[in-house]
Design an enzyme around this catalytic site. Structure first.
Site, PDB file in Angstrom:
ATOM      1  CG  HIS A   1      -6.242  -0.633   3.004  1.00 21.74           C
ATOM      2  ND1 HIS A   1      -5.654   0.607   2.972  1.00 21.74           N
ATOM      3  CD2 HIS A   1      -7.083  -0.671   1.933  1.00 21.74           C
ATOM      4  CE1 HIS A   1      -6.120   1.289   1.952  1.00 21.74           C
ATOM      5  NE2 HIS A   1      -6.979   0.532   1.298  1.00 21.74           N
ATOM      6  CB  CYS A   2      -0.773  -2.085   5.614  1.00 27.31           C
ATOM      7  SG  CYS A   2      -1.476  -1.005   6.879  1.00 27.31           S
ATOM      8  CB  THR A   3      -0.510  -6.593   2.973  1.00 28.33           C
ATOM      9  OG1 THR A   3      -1.859  -7.057   2.820  1.00 28.33           O
ATOM     10  CG2 THR A   3      -0.126  -6.588   4.452  1.00 28.33           C
TER      11      THR A   3
ATOM     12  NE  ARG B   1      -3.573   0.143   0.032  1.00 28.51           N
ATOM     13  CZ  ARG B   1      -4.547   0.051  -0.865  1.00 28.51           C
ATOM     14  NH1 ARG B   1      -4.895   1.100  -1.598  1.00 28.51           N
ATOM     15  NH2 ARG B   1      -5.165  -1.102  -1.069  1.00 28.51           N
TER      16      ARG B   1
END
Length: 373
Positions: free
Chosen positions: A365-367, A125
């Site tokens: 979401h970060c990944t 992300r």
């Protein structure tokens, strides 16, 4: 809702040089010298819920950053995220050459493409491009990833955005602005939610003011209205990313995190964010409808630590589904799923265990990074 506070040990000597405060000085900002800005194209960052061509991920949990004990669980979590999303759309996952065997053994899914390249970490992300569209033309914005303000080694990750746009076969848009995809939340119609603590931080954009950022994002992402949240700098490695605080579920509708732990650094700021969101309007003048998701009061003991990111806001929307975390708190897990199902009535809501990734201060979401159709 704690998030990753660890830093690369080799970067510790630089800590005294890092400036993590926000700056309202009137210094000018750059223009990137990109002649394509005069070609008349109007770029827009689509809402995450619009159809995707694929999801991009990175398989790069290395011991130097994560520690030997946590790496196997993080790798299993990445595989779970990838194979879950692959039920709904293709996944292209960047993999360090030395990890390719492990990735193949854990994933083994025909709908997950494994691509060998050099990587430092797994946060696609933030390191990957932000995809935008102009009519039928697609491009990716390279936002100059700098290790969240030089807090972590990023020689390889600084090249990921350019690598991904090349693999996707799209143009790369350049800018002098430094930010990460986790700092941006858009509704696809020209409204964005952004944290000041991250984007106006001296460790990324010294001298930039709100209007400078807004003008640049107008060109790059088609943003006409920015809702600024204060965030909080210096408490986690990201300096307070938006995707742990507030997310659009549809134009005019926002789901926001509410930290219920009075001892948490996010306790007060999440309440301030709710006040701002309740009084905000979007680009079309609509007051926002704001829903809240309380963080869990307990998590599973095995991976609990001071960096554990225990919040439900860091979900990912893919074709036909919403992929979110569960933390072992029966009440808040169920409440989060119920709320998400109500807000996404035409999608399947899937909750998965990502305790290893959460122990490193991040979420689903970060990944991930979506590539719009």
């Amino acid at each position: 809702m704690r998030r990753r506070t660890f830093v690369q040990s080799t970067m510790a000597a630089l800590s005294g040089l890092l400036l993590t405060g926000c700056n309202d000085s009137a210094l000018p900002f750059g223009s990137s010298g990109d002649n394509s800005r005069d070609d008349g194209r109007k770029w827009l960052m689509p809402d995450e819920g619009q159809p995707h061509t694929r999801t991009w991920m990175a398989f790069a949990a290395n011991e130097r950053i994560w520690g030997a004990n946590l790496v196997p669980e993080v790798q299993r979590n990445l595989a779970t995220i990838a194979t879950t999303i692959a039920r709904y759309e293709p996944v292209s996952m960047l993999v360090r050459a030395g990890d390719m065997g492990t990735a193949k053994s854990l994933i083994g899914n025909a709908n997950v493409e494994l691509i060998a390249t050099d990587l430092d970490d797994l946060w696609m992300r933030d390191t990957g491009p932000v995809f935008v569209k102009s009519g039928n033309t697609k491009a990716g914005v390279d936002f100059n990833f700098n290790g969240w303000g030089d807090k972590q080694q990023h020689r390889n990750d600084s090249k990921v955005a350019q690598f991904v746009t090349g693999r996707a076969g799209v143009e790369t848009l350049h800018t002098d602005l430094v930010l990460e995809g986790g700092a941006l939340e858009v509704d696809g119609e020209g409204t964005a939610i952004i944290t000041e603590s991250c984007v106006l931080n001296n460790n990324r954009n010294r001298g930039w003011k709100k209007r400078d950022v807004e003008e640049e994002l107008d060109y790059l992402l088609g943003i006409k209205r920015v809702i600024w949240l204060p965030g909080i700098a210096g408490k986690d490695i990201t300096d307070g990313h938006t995707d742990f605080y507030a997310r659009f579920t549809s134009p005019g509708v926002v789901v926001a995190g509410l930290d219920t732990d009075p001892d948490s650094f996010d306790y007060d700021v999440t309440r301030r964010h709710l006040d701002i969101l309740h009084s905000a309007t979007d680009v079309n003048g609509r007051p926002l409808e704001v829903e809240t998701l309380e963080s869990p009061s307990i998590v599973r003991e095995k991976f609990e630590n001071d960096d554990f990111a225990a919040g439900y806001i860091n979900f990912y929307v893919c074709n036909g589904a919403v992929i979110g975390p569960e933390f072992g708190d029966a009440d808040t897990d169920a409440a989060a799923k119920s709320t998400m199902q109500r807000l996404f009535p035409n999608r399947e809501v899937v909750q998965i265990n990502i305790d290893g990734i959460a122990a490193g201060g991040g979420g689903i979401h970060c990944t991930t990074q979506q590539e719009p159709a």
